[in-house]
Scaffold this active site. Structure first.
Site, short mmCIF file in Angstrom:
data_model
loop_
_atom_site.label_atom_id
_atom_site.label_comp_id
_atom_site.label_asym_id
_atom_site.label_seq_id
_atom_site.Cartn_x
_atom_site.Cartn_y
_atom_site.Cartn_z
N CYS A 7 53.22 27.32 9.29
CA CYS A 7 52.09 27.32 10.22
C CYS A 7 50.83 27.74 9.44
O CYS A 7 50.83 27.65 8.21
CB CYS A 7 52.35 28.20 11.44
SG CYS A 7 52.51 29.96 11.09
N ARG A 13 53.61 31.78 14.66
CA ARG A 13 54.57 30.72 15.00
C ARG A 13 55.71 30.57 14.01
O ARG A 13 56.88 30.54 14.41
CB ARG A 13 53.82 29.38 15.13
CG ARG A 13 52.90 29.32 16.32
CD ARG A 13 51.95 28.14 16.24
NE ARG A 13 50.98 28.28 15.15
CZ ARG A 13 50.07 27.40 14.81
NH1 ARG A 13 50.00 26.27 15.49
NH2 ARG A 13 49.22 27.62 13.83
N ASP A 123 48.75 27.28 18.88
CA ASP A 123 48.53 28.54 18.17
C ASP A 123 48.26 29.66 19.18
O ASP A 123 47.26 29.61 19.89
CB ASP A 123 47.32 28.37 17.24
CG ASP A 123 47.17 29.53 16.28
OD1 ASP A 123 47.85 30.55 16.47
OD2 ASP A 123 46.38 29.41 15.33
P1 4NP Z 1 49.96 31.30 13.10
O1 4NP Z 1 48.69 31.89 13.88
O2 4NP Z 1 49.47 30.11 12.31
O3 4NP Z 1 50.89 30.88 14.19
O4 4NP Z 1 50.51 32.41 12.24
C1 4NP Z 1 47.54 32.26 13.20
C2 4NP Z 1 47.38 33.55 12.76
C3 4NP Z 1 46.23 33.92 12.11
C4 4NP Z 1 45.23 33.00 11.91
C5 4NP Z 1 45.36 31.69 12.35
C6 4NP Z 1 46.53 31.33 13.00
N1 4NP Z 1 44.04 33.38 11.24
O5 4NP Z 1 43.15 32.53 11.07
O6 4NP Z 1 43.90 34.54 10.85
#
Ligand code: 4NP
Length: 157
Positions: A7, A13, A123
């Site tokens: 991800c 995720r 997300d």
């Molecule tokens: P993930 O969610 O891709 O599901 O881990 C996110 C967590 C942090 C960020 C973006 C998506 N971020 O930009 O910090």
């Protein structure tokens, strides 16, 4: 079989996807390695988001020992299947892998249940707890399908 879940941050995720698939792999007695990574390094070294940990724990899965790491081009060779949790992630995987990109082993995770529908696992990072439960449910269903698809091929001549 080595599987990598990818991800953006590797804290919401894909840690759930790693934990859920690994749990099902163990239950099914399969000899698969499951890992996860993120396309950015904002959270490298951090444990999964508190709400991902909470939702996993409520479902009997412990993911607190995982640590975020960034996806690298070398992962393309190291894994047999690379699942992107969303389309923007798949674009980034392609970009980071560069010449090493292998389309035949890279796919959208939800394609395993809804092929060709370009479905993303949303997300949950900017939202509240219900979003994490929704993400858990989607990933749980698709991981169940992955295991069942594989079970059906076991023992075939
Ligand atoms: P993930 O969610 O891709 O599901 O881990 C996110 C967590 C942090 C960020 C973006 C998506 N971020 O930009 O910090």
């Amino acid at each position: 079989m080595r599987i990598l879940m990818v991800c953006l941050g590797n804290i919401c995720r894909s840690p759930l996807a790693e934990g859920i698939l690994r749990h099902k792999v163990e239950q099914a007695g399969l000899d698969w390695e499951v890992d996860s990574a993120g396309t950015n390094s904002y959270h490298t070294g951090e444990p999964p988001h508190k709400l991902s940990q909470k939702v996993a724990r409520l479902n009997g899965i412990e993911i607190c020992d995982q640590r975020a790491r960034r996806f690298t081009a070398a992962d393309m060779d190291r894994y047999d299947i690379i699942y992107a949790l969303a389309g923007d992630v798949l674009d980034e995987v392609r970009r980071i892998a560069g010449k090493a990109f292998r389309p035949e082993k890279t796919r959208l995770l939800m394609d395993e249940l809804y092929p060709g529908q370009q479905m993303d696992v949303p997300d949950p990072w900017y939202g509240e707890e219900p979003g994490y439960h929704e993400v858990y449910k989607m990933i749980d269903q698709v991981c169940e399908a992955i295991i069942n698809n594989n079970r059906m091929t076991v023992g075939r001549p």
